[in-house]
Design a protein around this motif. Structure first.
Motif, PDB file in Angstrom:
ATOM      1  N   UNK A 110      -7.333  -6.750   9.254  1.00  0.00           N
ATOM      2  CA  UNK A 110      -7.802  -8.110   9.522  1.00  0.00           C
ATOM      3  C   UNK A 110      -6.940  -9.196   8.888  1.00  0.00           C
ATOM      4  N   UNK A 111      -6.569  -9.058   7.653  1.00  0.00           N
ATOM      5  CA  UNK A 111      -5.759 -10.089   6.996  1.00  0.00           C
ATOM      6  C   UNK A 111      -4.727  -9.469   6.074  1.00  0.00           C
ATOM      7  N   UNK A 112      -5.191  -8.721   5.074  1.00  0.00           N
ATOM      8  CA  UNK A 112      -4.306  -8.186   4.048  1.00  0.00           C
ATOM      9  C   UNK A 112      -5.095  -7.181   3.223  1.00  0.00           C
ATOM     10  N   UNK A 113      -4.479  -6.708   2.173  1.00  0.00           N
ATOM     11  CA  UNK A 113      -5.162  -5.849   1.219  1.00  0.00           C
ATOM     12  C   UNK A 113      -4.845  -6.298  -0.184  1.00  0.00           C
ATOM     13  N   UNK A 114      -5.631  -5.841  -1.139  1.00  0.00           N
ATOM     14  CA  UNK A 114      -5.313  -6.056  -2.540  1.00  0.00           C
ATOM     15  C   UNK A 114      -5.216  -4.709  -3.218  1.00  0.00           C
ATOM     16  N   UNK A 115      -4.331  -4.593  -4.197  1.00  0.00           N
ATOM     17  CA  UNK A 115      -4.092  -3.313  -4.846  1.00  0.00           C
ATOM     18  C   UNK A 115      -3.654  -3.549  -6.281  1.00  0.00           C
ATOM     19  N   UNK A 116      -3.968  -2.641  -7.186  1.00  0.00           N
ATOM     20  CA  UNK A 116      -3.466  -2.788  -8.556  1.00  0.00           C
ATOM     21  C   UNK A 116      -1.944  -2.662  -8.595  1.00  0.00           C
ATOM     22  N   UNK A 117      -1.312  -3.534  -9.383  1.00  0.00           N
ATOM     23  CA  UNK A 117       0.154  -3.583  -9.446  1.00  0.00           C
ATOM     24  C   UNK A 117       0.584  -3.832 -10.875  1.00  0.00           C
ATOM     25  N   UNK A 118       1.625  -3.182 -11.361  1.00  0.00           N
ATOM     26  CA  UNK A 118       2.472  -2.188 -10.711  1.00  0.00           C
ATOM     27  C   UNK A 118       1.704  -0.921 -10.346  1.00  0.00           C
TER      28      UNK A 118
END
Length: 1014
Positions: free
Chosen positions: A859-867
């Motif tokens: 739908x739009x994007x994702x979020x993820x832990x980084x690094x």
């Protein structure tokens, strides 16, 4: 989804017309005081190559000269010379490889040129202007590779910057013309690549690639033994392409093909060009399986009962491949991409360990006692083979472990800490094309760069960088995505979540020389097409994939595809004719083809729905389906006839109406039906269909109420926080009789638009929008009556039942209002929907933050832990790790209702279908929390037998088909303001969307649109 008007930031070193994507430029088209002239004033610098140079470098130097001619119409002279043969007074380009070229050796000896930055480095190169490199030569531009491919890459890197696309032949990209070319005195350089072996795999190549090659490279019958058309003339085109986009590795076509048998010179030419050859996961020891075994093998393909014959078969393959640079596949699978058939897994493991031991003995014997650990070998942990490994099977540590994805772009497993010190390292086999359960996909682009980046960045961080191999099917139309995969393996340090769009924009600028505005538009077109197609592979679509009633999902899909198509067509239409073929292949055809099939399926769904509602408009949709079905064929023909049929057959792949996982034998139009247009519906002239209903009034319909007959008139509701801010009612024709209609209401606070209209067979539908014009006039829940009245034309002598000419609708406006001091998402329609990226808070722990992956997901994007590896790959218990949480207004929500008004809500967290790639003891997980309740940890990938995927992965509603995992969690959340938090537990989870059901959630494919924010 990404808006077409979005501004794309393009990295500075990509701007202009002289760039190799992902490589700093050293080329210009105007002279400076320090620049070196490649071509100026109609004269080209000569190119010198030592006679003892690698054949592949000599070939690349000749092609490099042709590239210069493509740009300037001036062909440089290429000479094989020793230093004594260099023309005195010339200002040449000197090309060569360290340790191979005597010419380069003399330049280094004469100038003390410092080559320490590349000496001994795999595939590294440097270029620069050198003074007095040879006797009688005042200056030269020296191109030096650490090895043969390093030299080749240096040449092709410059060609790309000159204006020759790697796809100049394979996608007909015109070369950008310039009369002069200059390079900077400092030149260009690149160290060793991130991934050692970067390659592609031709697979599932029937019918498209094979039929095309048969016409273009064969006499029509193909090879003597196999009938395959994939001879050296075909592969030489492939080898050049691979090297131009900085790949170095190939698994050859295997369906009815055998690389070394189809053309006995194939192996020679691969080695001459400098491409490393391998074979697929089921083809050990450089032999095609099952094709070669079927031709030359003796007995059963069963090592337990036919060891000697199979051993001899493999020995012949090793001997045949000995003169060439190869990576040897070891291990064994059953014929035809199947598991072996031993009585037990334990027997398989024992047998396979013996197989690999024997294969290494073969290599030791064939290579004259060479230390077998120095011979590149790979064991592919594909399907059941991964299960063998997980259950304890071991292989020597110098054998590269090739991990695989689930065939849909989700890597099943990557090296854990204890596996990262293997001398053979690890790699990844990844798919852009697949044949098998739950369904084939091999027709059109459906893989997202953002997803590829997200998964392969894990491979980089977890040190799976020895081999990357990409299943590209027929290669076309996956050109850009393929180049990204290889480019990322070439230098992973360049690309970040923040600049992925610059790859696409740089690619568009390189291929089409567009304006900045059009480049940005193409970037968004490609992002949207790949997002829309990845939501559900085109082969998996049906008429009800997208809801025809709820959240306006299907019509928004139609709108979005129309926007993308129009944007692409606008650019295509204004391009110079010389550019249109390339644009058609790379952009316009994927857009048009995807638009056509998606629209066709939605129209097929609407046709069947409208027919069930006795709506004459069903016939219009049936005709549209027929038109689009023919349009699909027209696009295929157009592809096959451009450039005088250069790509005839390349779009032969069937793709419409799959009946099971295997490709259909013929494209078949979706089922449509017709309403009898000359017969009046039993329900009268007028059909009334309210939004969110699959039923229709007046008359009986199974969707009007549970009983299916004698149903009450419809009721509709609206509150201030429904994202659309209105409702609609479709007024339709029930037959041949034209009529007029009026819409009236007893509430002054309602707007009805339009309030009247005319319906006829020529204009069988009219949509009426209902909205509240002034919510201040509505206190709490107020009810209004809306009447739809029809007047049939009197010249039709049809007796009408008065009841059938009037349909009343009960309309309830519910004026819900959160407190004035609340900021956040507000319930509308009994649901709260939040795009995961829309949070302003990012609580860092141990240097780990949640970041956005733009363009990822559905739908739009994702979020993820980084690094990705965070604090040395650490994980956290729920509530202790990094969180995305409450700040300002995001992830704050306000609900007016609960499910059954019992105080509970259900929260569905939509996460990317990442698998447990960090090992069985570290299953992927996150935690979710509402207010001060204890965070709940969700391990969302179910357990499965080693070597298999979870049952929930399969099927048309499985993780692979839907490209998402919905994780449902129940919470207590009485009406009021609340805070939601997502906590990191394990790395690599990607959260896309959060949907909070307060009692009104309706079925849909993508979930409700994002809720309103106050």
């Amino acid at each position: 989804m990404l808006g077409l008007q979005a501004i794309v930031a393009v990295a500075a070193f990509f701007v202009g017309g002289a760039e190799a994507i992902g490589q700093a430029t050293c080329v210009s088209f105007q002279s400076t005081s320090s620049s070196f002239s490649i071509v100026s004033n109609g004269k080209a610098a000569p190119i010198y190559v030592s006679p003892d140079e690698w054949p592949g470098v000599q070939l690349a130097a000749a092609t490099f000269a042709e590239d210069i001619e493509r740009v300037t119409n001036i062909l440089p002279v290429v000479s094989n010379v020793t230093s004594s043969g260099v023309q005195s007074g010339s200002i040449p380009i000197i090309v060569g490889t360290l340790g191979q070229s005597s010419l380069i050796a003399q330049v280094i000896n004469q100038t003390n040129l410092d080559v320490s930055s590349i000496d001994g480095q795999w595939e590294a190169f440097m270029t620069k202007v050198v003074s007095n490199p040879l006797p009688g030569v005042d200056s030269a531009y020296v191109v030096i590779g650490a090895d043969r491919r390093g030299t080749i890459y240096a040449l092709y890197d410059h060609s790309e910057q000159f204006g020759v696309s790697p796809w100049y032949w394979w996608a007909d990209v015109p070369t950008k013309q310039n009369s002069d070319i200059f390079v900077s005195a400092a030149g260009c350089a690149h160290g060793s690549p991130t991934v050692k072996y970067r390659g592609i795999f031709f697979n599932d190549e029937q019918p498209a690639l094979q039929n095309w090659a048969m016409e273009k490279f064969s006499n029509g019958t193909g090879a003597y033994y196999t009938g395959s058309p994939f001879n050296h003339m075909f592969y030489n085109k492939v080898f050049e392409l691979i090297l131009r986009f900085k790949g170095n590795y190939l698994w050859p076509a295997m369906w009815s093909s055998a690389f070394a048998v189809d053309d006995p010179t194939n192996q020679y030419y691969a080695n001459m060009y400098g491409v490393v050859m391998g074979t697929s996961h089921e083809e050990p020891m450089m032999r095609s399986t099952p094709v070669e075994w079927d031709i030359f093998g003796v007995g059963a393909w069963d090592y337990a009962t036919n060891k000697q014959n199979i051993y001899d078969f493999w020995m012949a393959g090793a001997e045949r491949g000995k003169p060439f640079e190869n990576v040897y596949t070891v291990g064994m699978r059953g014929l035809g991409d199947l598991p072996m058939t031993s009585p037990s897994v334990g027997d398989d493991i024992t047998l396979l360990e013996q197989v690999i031991s024997d294969q290494r003995q073969i290599l030791t014997d064939v290579f004259n006692g060479t230390n077998v650990t120095t011979i590149p070998q790979m064991w592919c942990l594909y399907k059941e083979v991964l299960g063998y490994y997980e259950q304890g099977m071991t292989v020597p540590e110098d054998v590269t472990l090739l991990w695989t994805d689930d065939n849909y772009g989700n890597i099943e497993r990557l090296p854990i800490a204890s596996e990262r010190n293997r001398s053979g390292g690890a790699g990844v086999y990844y798919h852009y094309d697949y044949v098998g359960d739950p369904m084939d996909y091999k027709w059109i682009t459906s893989s997202q760069i953002a997803k590829t980046y997200e998964q392969m960045s894990l491979a980089v961080d977890r040190e799976a960088v020895r081999i990357w191999i990409l299943n590209v099917g027929d290669l076309k139309p996956y050109e850009m995505q393929t180049e990204f995969f290889i480019n990322y393996g070439w230098d992973a340090s360049i690309w970040t979540p923040d600049n992925l769009n610059t790859f696409v924009s740089a690619w568009a600028q390189r291929e089409f020389a567009l304006s900045t505005e059009d480049t940005e538009t193409i970037t968004q077109i490609i992002a949207n097409v790949s997002m829309y197609n990845s939501r559900r592979k085109p082969e998996m679509l049906n008429g009800t994939t997208y809801s025809l009633a709820n959240y306006r999902e299907a019509e928004y899909m139609l709108r979005d595809w129309e926007i993308v198509r129009n944007a692409s067509t606008a650019i295509y239409d204004k391009l110079p004719s010389a550019m249109q073929a390339a644009f058609f292949e790379l952009v316009q055809h994927p857009v048009e083809a995807s638009y056509t099939i998606n629209t066709m399926w939605i129209y097929a769904g609407l046709n069947n729905l409208h027919a069930s509602q006795a709506r004459l408009s069903a016939n219009d949709y049936a005709e549209k389906v027929k038109e689009l079905f023919q349009q699909d064929w027209d696009l295929e023909v157009e592809y096959h006839t451009i450039l005088d049929g250069k790509w005839d057959h390349m779009m032969d792949q069937t793709h419409i109406m799959y009946y099971y996982w295997q490709q259909p034998m013929q494209d078949t139009m979706p089922y449509v039906t017709y309403v009898q247009p000359r017969k009046q519906s039993l329900t009268g002239v007028m059909r009334i269909v309210p939004e969110q209903s699959l039923g229709a009034w007046p008359g009986d319909n199974m969707n009007d109420c549970a009983q299916g007959y004698s149903c009450p008139n419809p009721t509709m509701t609206l509150d201030p926080y429904v994202p659309f801010q209105n409702r609609y009612v479709d007024v339709g024709s029930g037959g041949p009789v034209p009529f007029t209609f009026t819409v009236t209401s007893n509430a002054s606070w309602l707007d009805l638009s339009p309030s009247s209209g005319s319906i006829s067979p020529e204009n069988p539908e009219q949509r009426v929008y209902i909205s509240v014009n002034d919510w201040s006039q509505v206190t709490g829940a107020e009810t209004a009556m809306i009447n739809f009245n029809a007047s049939a034309y009197t010249e039709y002598e049809i007796v009408e039942d008065t009841e059938l000419l009037n349909v009343p609708i009960t309309f309830i406006a519910n004026h819900t209002v959160p407190p004035s001091n609340f900021s956040g998402f507000v319930e509308g329609d009994g649901v709260i929907s939040i795009e995961a990226a829309h949070t302003a808070s990012n609580a860092s722990v141990a240097g780990i933050n949640w970041i956005e992956l733009p363009g990822y997901g559905r739908t739009l994007s994702g979020i993820t832990p980084w690094p990705r590896m965070g604090d040395n790959g650490t994980n956290f218990t729920a509530g202790t790790g990094p969180s995305v949480a409450h700040e300002n207004r995001t992830y704050d929500f306000y609900n007016f209702n609960t499910i059954g008004q019992a105080g509970n809500v259900t929260i569905t967290t939509f996460v990317g279908p990442s698998l447990n790639a960090n090992g069985a003891d570290r299953p992927i997980a996150f935690a979710i929390q509402v207010d001060d309740e204890s965070p709940l940890t969700e391990y969302f990938i179910p357990d499965s037998t080693p070597g298999t995927l979870p049952a929930a992965w399969d099927g048309m509603d499985g993780f692979a088909a839907t490209n998402v995992v919905p994780v449902m969690t129940n919470f207590t959340a009485p009406p009021g303001a609340h805070t939601l938090k997502i906590w990191m537990v394990e790395p690599a989870v990607v959260v896309e969307k959060i949907v909070i059901d307060t009692g009104g959630l309706m079925p849909s494919y993508l979930g409700p649109p994002e809720s309103m924010i106050v």
